[in-house]
Enzyme design. Sequence first.
Site, PDB file in Angstrom:
ATOM      1  N   GLU A 113       0.855  -1.189   0.000  1.00 51.38           N
ATOM      2  CA  GLU A 113       0.000   0.000   0.000  1.00 51.38           C
ATOM      3  C   GLU A 113       0.894   1.244   0.000  1.00 51.38           C
ATOM      4  O   GLU A 113       1.790   1.361   0.834  1.00 51.38           O
ATOM      5  CB  GLU A 113      -0.894   0.024   1.248  1.00 51.38           C
ATOM      6  CG  GLU A 113      -1.981  -1.026   1.242  1.00 51.38           C
ATOM      7  CD  GLU A 113      -2.837  -0.977   2.501  1.00 51.38           C
ATOM      8  OE1 GLU A 113      -4.052  -1.198   2.401  1.00 51.38           O
ATOM      9  OE2 GLU A 113      -2.285  -0.727   3.589  1.00 51.38           O
TER      10      GLU A 113
ATOM     11  N   ASN B  44      -6.579  -2.990   5.938  1.00 51.32           N
ATOM     12  CA  ASN B  44      -6.949  -3.078   7.352  1.00 51.32           C
ATOM     13  C   ASN B  44      -8.237  -2.325   7.646  1.00 51.32           C
ATOM     14  O   ASN B  44      -8.977  -2.691   8.567  1.00 51.32           O
ATOM     15  CB  ASN B  44      -5.811  -2.547   8.229  1.00 51.32           C
ATOM     16  CG  ASN B  44      -4.634  -3.503   8.263  1.00 51.32           C
ATOM     17  OD1 ASN B  44      -4.784  -4.694   8.004  1.00 51.32           O
ATOM     18  ND2 ASN B  44      -3.463  -2.997   8.577  1.00 51.32           N
TER      19      ASN B  44
END
Length: 642
Positions: free
Chosen positions: A150, A189
């Site tokens: 990411e 997440n």
Amino acid sequence: MDSKIAVIGAGTMGHGIAEVFALGGYCVNLEDFYPEVIERAKREINESLSKLLSSGKITRELYDKTLKNINYYNNIKDAVDGAYISIEAVPEKFEIKKNVLSEISNYTDGIIASNTSNIRITELAEFVKKPERLLGMHFFNPPVLMKLVEVIKGDKTDEKYIDEIMAVAKAIGKVPIKVMRDEAGFIVNRVSAPELLVFCMALSDSDPAGIDAFFKSQGLPMGPYQLFDYVGLDTVYDSLKYYAQELSPDYGKCKNLDSYVNAGKLGMKTGSGIYRWENGKAVIPEAAPSEKISLMDVFSLEINEATKLIESGIATPNDIETGVKLGLNRPFGPVTVAQGLSSSDVLKTLNSLYEKYKIDVFKPSSTIINGKLKEAFSPHKAEKARDENTAQKYIIFEKHENTGIIKLNNTKNNLIGSGLIDELNAVLDRISADNDIHAVLITGNGTNFSAGADLSQFINSPYAFMEMSKKGENTFDRITKMNKIFVAYLKGYVLGGGLELALACDIRVSSGDAVLGFPETSLGLIPGYGGSQRLPALIGISRAMDIILSAERINAQKAYEYGIITRIFNDDGEAQALKLTEELSQRISPASVYTAKRLIYGTSRINLDFESISMGMLYGGNDLKEGIRAFMEKRSPKFGGN
């Protein structure tokens, strides 16, 4: 290109990141304040590289070069001197990270990246000189194996550095996704955050072993509570606490982990958590599967959070799908799941969860309330369609005079999934309309013909499973009925759906190393693309029964003896198969081919409709779930016959 990378923090993530860059050809300075951590990092990097070497994934030359690429330091100043990128990989504690990042920024003018998994880059940038050069570069554990990175833009991050890091991530073999707005949890997440909360809430009045048993019965390698223990209950606890500060106070409502953390029972790392751990394995009591939390609950929470990310401009649907698949090591993400559900399905589930737990995080997004789920995720479909219109992703097709060549091209195993079948249909349209093509060679790109079905697809019902089977059957049946000669060249793995594709061809030839088989019955399925009908028609019921019911594999020689293949080519097999196909295209009349195929195949009693209906019936059974679960856990299944 600048080639020096500094990694600050030599723990599990830090030394893994250093190894990845060193494998990619970069010179890496790996730093840690504690000498014992550096020594452990050296050992673990050596062990990791040795495994890659012994498995044939790297050469001895690359092994030696990678070790030479890594230098070790005990102070930040020397480690970051002259570094193109300095990556902070210290523990996920705000105070530690801010201090380390501040020190890094004192000693380098290069790009600074944080490997934080949750903390907002904008918060950390307050402690960095020239904050426009700070961004997030979040690797997933273990970095050497996990493909996803990411890349996170803070409020002050200069876009040019984002572009540079995206290119660097690709250069070291990773798949980067862009987090366009800086919010806690980023993409992966953040999508899974609500399910952390729901499983934490359910812990107070549920049997964790029963819930774990249910999710493992759905084919997951670990249940949620086993996973909590595996990653560390303190990690889950800290994540929920941080989300409570940054996203919603609701994340602080669950107190069911407090007693474990306060007692130091953190899971695998301490030998005890929700379960007792021995030799790295959880000791889980036998329990009947419990649907206290269902798959639909989890899917709905993930879809809901994905729509919130899109509404907030944090990520695109395509990056969300890629992130969840690669970051959580799943066959599909929320965007794919949503294609098989309606807004009302998800709305009903979310409302039920809210009524049960009174947690605002579980409330449906405006996208879902307004029935715009498919529309919100449509950019994913548009991107996919655009990709498939400009270049075939799963099929390589060529035409040489009167010969067509089809090569399956989906991973090294050439897996057969919905996308490949769609492309095969499109290629068959071209072949059917081209009167100059008289014969077609079908094979796989690389060393394998096809190892079978692509499991990276979400199928939400027995009916959908039946329809998928029918689509494959109908596509392969086109090959049987077309006025062209189709030659299959078999090599490597020829399993499941791959063997069914070969059986639909008119002539099958093979390399000497081909391995054929139908593993479906060992998974609680049957051959579903025509194999249960075509194989007995070709070699007789007795031998077909043996191959299908035993799920055993046969070699090319036995396949030749059975009559599945008619020729074995041991040298330059693909060239010989192409030569055969080209000869047939020149000297055999297409009109005769059409007539002969109709007469020969017309005598076979093939009922494809019955096969697809049977596939739909098996989809809802427990044997299929047990078969897939056993396959993922690499053990023998325990079928119950239902």
